[in-house]
Design an enzyme around this catalytic site. Structure first.
Site, PDB file in Angstrom:
ATOM      1  CB  CYS A 150      -0.345  -0.400  -9.283  1.00 25.26           C
ATOM      2  SG  CYS A 150      -1.626   0.460 -10.186  1.00 25.26           S
ATOM      3  CB  CYS A 166       3.792  -3.457  -9.310  1.00 30.54           C
ATOM      4  SG  CYS A 166       3.332  -1.822  -8.767  1.00 30.54           S
ATOM      5  CB  CYS A 216       6.112  -2.207  -6.157  1.00 30.93           C
ATOM      6  SG  CYS A 216       5.189  -3.573  -6.813  1.00 30.93           S
TER       7      CYS A 216
END
Length: 159
Positions: A7, A79, A87
């Protein structure tokens, strides 16, 4: 097989995913997590939640994807999209899947409401990781198209 859970900040969701994955992983599977812009700390609520769930928090820290200890076979981005979050795109020949989860670090409200946001992220990730480990992984390691389809399907599961 090495799985990278990726992430942006590597302080909440990817840490929850890494710790849960490693807690549940059969022999031969390992997760690491990283961020494209690491926060530099693990959110205390993530660590507290993992401890309450009986999952070790030892050794987990926020880190950059620039210095991974292993080369990933699979990358799972976590994400979310509610805040227009993008992302990171890992460069390299590796299987990718997206398991979007909203970032509990941005939750507002009472302590109970914020804790509930962390628990929701954890439950979604845990349900997806359990679904992953329920797959015939030894077969799928040799069937990349089928593995990718299963990873994508799992990314739509909710808690």
């Amino acid at each position: 097989m090495n799985v990278l859970i990726l992430c942006t900040g590597n302080s909440c969701r990817s840490i929850l995913g890494e710790a849960t994955f490693n807690h549940l992983a059969p022999e031969g599977w390992q997760a690491v997590s990283a961020g494209s812009k690491p926060a530099g700390y693990v959110h205390p609520r993530s660590l507290a939640l993992l401890a309450r769930e009986g999952i070790s928090t030892e050794g987990y820290h926020s880190k950059s994807w620039d210095n991974l200890p292993v080369t990933p076979d699979i990358i799972i981005t976590v994400c979310g999209s509610a805040a227009g979050e993008e992302c990171p795109a890992y460069l390299g020949p590796v299987m990718r899947a997206h398991w979007g989860v909203e970032d509990p670090a941005h939750a507002t409200g009472t302590d109970e409401e914020i804790d509930a946001a962390f628990m929701q992220a954890y439950r979604i990730l845990r349900a997806r990781i359990e679904a992953f480990f329920a797959l015939p992984l030894e077969q799928l390691k040799h069937q990349p198209a089928r593995m990718k389809a299963e990873l994508d399907r799992i990314g739509t599961l909710q808690a």
